[in-house]
Write a protein that holds these residues in place. Structure first.
Motif, PDB file in Angstrom:
ATOM      1  N   SER A   1       0.901  -1.048   0.172  1.00  0.00           N
ATOM      2  CA  SER A   1      -0.307   0.013  -0.020  1.00  0.00           C
ATOM      3  C   SER A   1       1.155   1.776   0.055  1.00  0.00           C
ATOM      4  O   SER A   1       1.558   1.737   1.050  1.00  0.00           O
ATOM      5  CB  SER A   1      -0.546   0.019   1.471  1.00  0.00           C
ATOM      6  OG  SER A   1      -1.887  -1.205   1.420  1.00  0.00           O
ATOM      7  N   PRO A   2       0.823   2.340  -1.005  1.00  0.00           N
ATOM      8  CA  PRO A   2       1.772   2.946  -1.154  1.00  0.00           C
ATOM      9  C   PRO A   2       1.291   4.381  -0.294  1.00  0.00           C
ATOM     10  O   PRO A   2       1.734   4.504   0.168  1.00  0.00           O
ATOM     11  CB  PRO A   2       1.722   3.650  -2.595  1.00  0.00           C
ATOM     12  CG  PRO A   2       1.030   2.737  -3.411  1.00  0.00           C
ATOM     13  CD  PRO A   2      -0.259   1.954  -2.220  1.00  0.00           C
ATOM     14  N   SER A   3      -0.234   3.957   0.533  1.00  0.00           N
ATOM     15  CA  SER A   3      -0.757   5.173   1.289  1.00  0.00           C
ATOM     16  C   SER A   3      -1.889   5.088   1.578  1.00  0.00           C
ATOM     17  O   SER A   3      -2.790   3.973   1.424  1.00  0.00           O
ATOM     18  CB  SER A   3      -1.153   6.726   0.100  1.00  0.00           C
ATOM     19  OG  SER A   3      -1.667   6.201  -0.964  1.00  0.00           O
ATOM     20  N   LEU A   4      -2.339   5.630   2.861  1.00  0.00           N
ATOM     21  CA  LEU A   4      -3.114   5.637   3.956  1.00  0.00           C
ATOM     22  C   LEU A   4      -3.509   6.579   3.992  1.00  0.00           C
ATOM     23  O   LEU A   4      -2.548   7.448   4.745  1.00  0.00           O
ATOM     24  CB  LEU A   4      -2.974   4.702   4.856  1.00  0.00           C
ATOM     25  CG  LEU A   4      -3.656   4.270   5.743  1.00  0.00           C
ATOM     26  CD1 LEU A   4      -4.535   3.442   5.193  1.00  0.00           C
ATOM     27  CD2 LEU A   4      -3.250   3.050   7.151  1.00  0.00           C
TER      28      LEU A   4
ATOM     29  N   ASN B   1       1.360  -2.411   6.458  1.00  0.00           N
ATOM     30  CA  ASN B   1       1.439  -3.699   6.526  1.00  0.00           C
ATOM     31  C   ASN B   1       2.606  -4.305   5.613  1.00  0.00           C
ATOM     32  O   ASN B   1       2.945  -2.632   5.336  1.00  0.00           O
ATOM     33  CB  ASN B   1       0.267  -4.342   5.950  1.00  0.00           C
ATOM     34  CG  ASN B   1      -1.212  -4.985   5.984  1.00  0.00           C
ATOM     35  OD1 ASN B   1      -1.633  -5.260   7.449  1.00  0.00           O
ATOM     36  ND2 ASN B   1      -1.862  -4.280   5.976  1.00  0.00           N
ATOM     37  N   CYS B   2       3.326  -5.085   5.616  1.00  0.00           N
ATOM     38  CA  CYS B   2       4.165  -5.443   4.899  1.00  0.00           C
ATOM     39  C   CYS B   2       4.135  -6.942   5.185  1.00  0.00           C
ATOM     40  O   CYS B   2       3.964  -8.393   6.403  1.00  0.00           O
ATOM     41  CB  CYS B   2       5.551  -5.169   6.637  1.00  0.00           C
ATOM     42  SG  CYS B   2       7.089  -5.101   5.541  1.00  0.00           S
ATOM     43  N   ASP B   3       5.007  -6.958   4.260  1.00  0.00           N
ATOM     44  CA  ASP B   3       5.148  -8.783   3.865  1.00  0.00           C
ATOM     45  C   ASP B   3       6.568  -9.183   3.921  1.00  0.00           C
ATOM     46  O   ASP B   3       7.441  -8.449   2.660  1.00  0.00           O
ATOM     47  CB  ASP B   3       4.352  -9.383   2.830  1.00  0.00           C
ATOM     48  CG  ASP B   3       2.867  -9.191   2.525  1.00  0.00           C
ATOM     49  OD1 ASP B   3       2.301  -8.596   1.949  1.00  0.00           O
ATOM     50  OD2 ASP B   3       1.973 -10.122   3.599  1.00  0.00           O
ATOM     51  N   TYR B   4       7.385 -10.303   4.067  1.00  0.00           N
ATOM     52  CA  TYR B   4       9.087 -10.807   2.951  1.00  0.00           C
ATOM     53  C   TYR B   4       8.956 -12.191   3.152  1.00  0.00           C
ATOM     54  O   TYR B   4       7.839 -13.311   3.036  1.00  0.00           O
ATOM     55  CB  TYR B   4       9.564 -10.353   4.258  1.00  0.00           C
ATOM     56  CG  TYR B   4       8.742 -11.581   5.545  1.00  0.00           C
ATOM     57  CD1 TYR B   4       8.346 -11.442   6.870  1.00  0.00           C
ATOM     58  CD2 TYR B   4       9.564 -12.430   6.305  1.00  0.00           C
ATOM     59  CE1 TYR B   4       8.125 -11.402   7.534  1.00  0.00           C
ATOM     60  CE2 TYR B   4       9.861 -13.088   7.088  1.00  0.00           C
ATOM     61  CZ  TYR B   4       8.265 -13.489   7.906  1.00  0.00           C
ATOM     62  OH  TYR B   4       8.234 -13.886   8.593  1.00  0.00           O
TER      63      TYR B   4
ATOM     64  N   PHE C   1      15.110  -3.136   2.692  1.00  0.00           N
ATOM     65  CA  PHE C   1      13.603  -2.081   3.576  1.00  0.00           C
ATOM     66  C   PHE C   1      12.777  -2.347   2.562  1.00  0.00           C
ATOM     67  O   PHE C   1      12.967  -3.004   1.309  1.00  0.00           O
ATOM     68  CB  PHE C   1      14.388  -0.679   3.347  1.00  0.00           C
ATOM     69  CG  PHE C   1      14.502   0.139   4.133  1.00  0.00           C
ATOM     70  CD1 PHE C   1      16.072  -0.500   4.574  1.00  0.00           C
ATOM     71  CD2 PHE C   1      14.404   0.705   5.608  1.00  0.00           C
ATOM     72  CE1 PHE C   1      16.845   0.460   5.954  1.00  0.00           C
ATOM     73  CE2 PHE C   1      14.826   1.126   6.801  1.00  0.00           C
ATOM     74  CZ  PHE C   1      15.581   0.850   6.614  1.00  0.00           C
ATOM     75  N   GLY C   2      11.501  -2.176   3.026  1.00  0.00           N
ATOM     76  CA  GLY C   2      10.145  -2.296   2.064  1.00  0.00           C
ATOM     77  C   GLY C   2      10.368  -0.905   1.376  1.00  0.00           C
ATOM     78  O   GLY C   2      10.832   0.098   1.533  1.00  0.00           O
ATOM     79  N   GLN C   3       9.027  -0.682   0.375  1.00  0.00           N
ATOM     80  CA  GLN C   3       8.289   0.919  -0.268  1.00  0.00           C
ATOM     81  C   GLN C   3       8.280   2.126   0.301  1.00  0.00           C
ATOM     82  O   GLN C   3       8.823   3.095   0.073  1.00  0.00           O
ATOM     83  CB  GLN C   3       8.184   0.849  -1.961  1.00  0.00           C
ATOM     84  CG  GLN C   3       9.246  -0.992  -2.778  1.00  0.00           C
ATOM     85  CD  GLN C   3       7.670  -2.141  -2.140  1.00  0.00           C
ATOM     86  OE1 GLN C   3       7.734  -2.112  -1.048  1.00  0.00           O
ATOM     87  NE2 GLN C   3       6.786  -2.015  -2.798  1.00  0.00           N
ATOM     88  N   GLY C   4       7.932   1.713   1.376  1.00  0.00           N
ATOM     89  CA  GLY C   4       7.095   2.196   2.333  1.00  0.00           C
ATOM     90  C   GLY C   4       5.526   2.637   1.651  1.00  0.00           C
ATOM     91  O   GLY C   4       5.518   2.714   0.666  1.00  0.00           O
ATOM     92  N   THR C   5       4.420   2.952   2.973  1.00  0.00           N
ATOM     93  CA  THR C   5       3.792   3.396   2.983  1.00  0.00           C
ATOM     94  C   THR C   5       3.763   4.951   3.633  1.00  0.00           C
ATOM     95  O   THR C   5       3.946   5.407   4.584  1.00  0.00           O
ATOM     96  CB  THR C   5       2.679   2.734   3.737  1.00  0.00           C
ATOM     97  OG1 THR C   5       3.212   1.715   3.405  1.00  0.00           O
ATOM     98  CG2 THR C   5       1.211   3.208   3.736  1.00  0.00           C
ATOM     99  N   THR C   6       2.921   5.732   2.880  1.00  0.00           N
ATOM    100  CA  THR C   6       2.515   7.344   3.093  1.00  0.00           C
ATOM    101  C   THR C   6       1.480   7.787   4.237  1.00  0.00           C
ATOM    102  O   THR C   6       0.640   6.794   3.667  1.00  0.00           O
ATOM    103  CB  THR C   6       2.410   8.804   2.205  1.00  0.00           C
ATOM    104  OG1 THR C   6       3.588   7.879   1.593  1.00  0.00           O
ATOM    105  CG2 THR C   6       2.007   9.341   2.478  1.00  0.00           C
ATOM    106  N   LEU C   7       1.414   7.679   5.722  1.00  0.00           N
ATOM    107  CA  LEU C   7       0.586   7.558   6.693  1.00  0.00           C
ATOM    108  C   LEU C   7      -0.492   9.077   6.306  1.00  0.00           C
ATOM    109  O   LEU C   7       0.769   9.799   7.042  1.00  0.00           O
ATOM    110  CB  LEU C   7       0.509   7.028   7.723  1.00  0.00           C
ATOM    111  CG  LEU C   7      -0.452   7.422   8.075  1.00  0.00           C
ATOM    112  CD1 LEU C   7      -1.612   6.252   8.434  1.00  0.00           C
ATOM    113  CD2 LEU C   7      -0.032   6.745  10.124  1.00  0.00           C
ATOM    114  N   GLN C   8      -1.460   8.748   6.028  1.00  0.00           N
ATOM    115  CA  GLN C   8      -2.342  11.016   6.179  1.00  0.00           C
ATOM    116  C   GLN C   8      -3.140  10.555   7.354  1.00  0.00           C
ATOM    117  O   GLN C   8      -3.889   9.693   7.568  1.00  0.00           O
ATOM    118  CB  GLN C   8      -2.179  11.400   4.739  1.00  0.00           C
ATOM    119  CG  GLN C   8      -2.941  12.868   5.149  1.00  0.00           C
ATOM    120  CD  GLN C   8      -4.246  13.293   4.053  1.00  0.00           C
ATOM    121  OE1 GLN C   8      -4.207  12.910   3.249  1.00  0.00           O
ATOM    122  NE2 GLN C   8      -3.333  14.766   4.016  1.00  0.00           N
ATOM    123  N   VAL C   9      -2.715  11.726   8.495  1.00  0.00           N
ATOM    124  CA  VAL C   9      -3.844  11.742   9.465  1.00  0.00           C
ATOM    125  C   VAL C   9      -4.396  13.078   9.595  1.00  0.00           C
ATOM    126  O   VAL C   9      -3.918  14.071   9.744  1.00  0.00           O
ATOM    127  CB  VAL C   9      -3.558  11.274  10.831  1.00  0.00           C
ATOM    128  CG1 VAL C   9      -4.043  11.147  12.252  1.00  0.00           C
ATOM    129  CG2 VAL C   9      -2.355   9.721  11.113  1.00  0.00           C
TER     130      VAL C   9
END
Lengths: 110, 116
Positions: A8-11, A22-25, A100-108
């Protein structure tokens, strides 16, 4: 091949609600997992970690869950705050280095 | 200083030029890491020093990239004949003990390299 994936690139979540990242390996030999938080123009900062022999680690509003059979981990933030808005990276340890994973951008949102 | 310091914070260079990026780790930290972060990606491992020696340089993409840490403290990442694809944020991290199990690496703010 991407050994650590954050699909998920963003949330976006509302303030006070729960954020789940979330993260999968793929590599079952990873022995330690970490979450990093990154603000723009700053380096990543350590948030929370978990050993592969555990399934849960909690630190204040942050909890990391590890499901080894599914090769999946998640970061729960509750309650979410606007200051939590950042990019979150999942990382796995192997051989003295982090993958590292690609990252998820979280906006609250307030 | 209190944290990992990287200089310069921004570097613009022309294709084909040579660049050096500097990292000052936290005092006393024996392990030092270089990572590269391209746009929209996570940090990608380049090289790891334990003291003065490179313990793992498997992430260096090709022989244009080289890093040194001659006195076991400051490290310099050197890139020869830069290419536009080298444009990225280069991150340095240091940690107190070798490896990262049961410890955390502390990252600098990065050097943004732009090759034009």
């Amino acid at each position: 091949d991407q050994q650590v994936k954050q699909n998920s690139p963003s949330l976006s979540v509302q303030e006070g609600r729960i954020s789940i990242l979330n993260c999968d390996y793929t590599n079952s030999m990873f022995d330690y997992f970490l979450w990093y938080k990154k603000y723009p123009a700053e380096g990543p900062t350590f948030l929370i970690s978990i050993s592969s022999i555990k399934d849960k680690n909690e630190d204040g509003r942050f909890t990391v869950f590890l499901n080894k059979s599914a090769k999946h981990l998640s970061l729960h933030i509750v309650p979410s705050q606007p200051g939590d808005s950042a990019v979150y990276f999942c990382a796995a340890h192997t051989g003295g280095k982090l993958i590292f994973g690609q990252g998820t951008t979280l906006q609250v949102k307030p | 200083g209190a944290g990992v310091s990287q200089t310069p914070s921004n570097k613009v260079t022309e294709k084909g030029k040579y660049v050096e990026l500097r990292c000052d780790p936290i005092s006393g930290h024996t392990a030092l890491y270089w990572y590269r972060q391209s746009l929209g990606q996570g940090p990608e491992f380049l090289i790891y020093f334990q003291g003065t020696g490179a313990a793992d340089d498997s992430g260096l993409p090709n022989d244009r990239f080289f890093a040194v840490r001659p006195e076991g403290s400051v490290s310099t990442l050197k890139i020869q004949r830069t290419e536009r694809g080298d444009s990225a944020v280069y991150l340095c991290a240091s940690s107190l003990i070798p490896g990262l199990v049961n410890t955390e690496a502390f990252f600098g703010q990065g050097t943004r390299l732009t090759v034009v």
